[in-house]
Design a protein around this motif. Structure first.
Motif, short mmCIF file in Angstrom:
data_model
loop_
_atom_site.label_atom_id
_atom_site.label_comp_id
_atom_site.label_asym_id
_atom_site.label_seq_id
_atom_site.Cartn_x
_atom_site.Cartn_y
_atom_site.Cartn_z
N PHE A 89 56.77 43.57 48.08
CA PHE A 89 55.83 42.62 47.50
C PHE A 89 55.17 41.84 48.62
N ASP A 90 53.88 41.96 48.73
CA ASP A 90 53.12 41.22 49.74
C ASP A 90 52.44 40.05 49.04
N GLU A 91 53.02 38.88 49.19
CA GLU A 91 52.52 37.64 48.61
C GLU A 91 52.33 37.74 47.10
N VAL A 92 53.38 38.26 46.42
CA VAL A 92 53.36 38.33 44.96
C VAL A 92 53.36 36.94 44.35
N ASP A 93 53.59 35.94 45.19
CA ASP A 93 53.60 34.55 44.75
C ASP A 93 52.27 33.84 45.03
N ALA A 94 51.23 34.60 45.32
CA ALA A 94 49.92 34.00 45.63
C ALA A 94 49.41 33.18 44.45
N GLY A 95 48.87 32.04 44.75
CA GLY A 95 48.24 31.21 43.73
C GLY A 95 49.19 30.37 42.91
#
Length: 156
Positions: A89-95
């Motif tokens: 997961f590449d920045e699945v937590d974006a936003g």
């Protein structure tokens, strides 16, 4: 077979969204056939993120944080069918931030209990629940050519 699988997918993903601070969200998948020869099916994911909002195609109406959480929910459901896969997961937590970031971190930790999960994040709430931490640094040499160095961060 796709049409038969959709209700179970919708139910499973919607249940995962509850854990990701989207307790009132509803997801629906719509299959449509195109006019190609042979005909192909196109799947559209519809989302109602909050009560009182209209249902809309995910690609058109979801915020970055909503997209991140729907993606994680879909991957969590898919991972149940692929227990030996490694999930990246590449920045699945974006936003997202705050309580939502913590919910994502908990979901990632649950996913990692039975399989290898690699997460690229800038959020301390997500990183805090990881078993191991690595620091990636981009370096540019005299060529100029970019290289990436990776070092495990050890706890003292």
């Amino acid at each position: 077979l796709r049409a038969q699988a959709i209700p179970a997918l919708e139910e499973a993903v919607t249940a995962q969204l509850v854990d990701l601070a989207m307790s009132a969200a509803q997801m629906r998948v719509e299959l449509t056939a195109d006019s190609s020869d042979p005909p192909r099916q196109r799947a559209t994911i519809w989302l109602r993120a909050n009560p009182g909002l209209p249902e809309a195609p995910l690609a058109d109406a979801a915020s970055g944080g909503e997209l991140s959480r729907v993606l994680l929910a879909l991957h969590t459901v898919a991972a149940q069918a692929e227990p030996d896969a490694t999930w990246v997961f590449d920045e699945v937590d974006a936003g997202v931030g705050g309580v939502t970031a913590t919910a994502i971190a908990v979901k990632l930790r649950e996913l990692a209990r039975a399989r290898q999960v690699i997460v690229i994040t800038h959020l301390p709430q997500v990183a805090a629940l990881a078993d191991r931490h690595y620091r990636l640094v981009k370096q540019v040499d005299a060529q100029p050519r970019a290289k990436t160095a990776i070092n495990e961060l050890l706890r003292d």
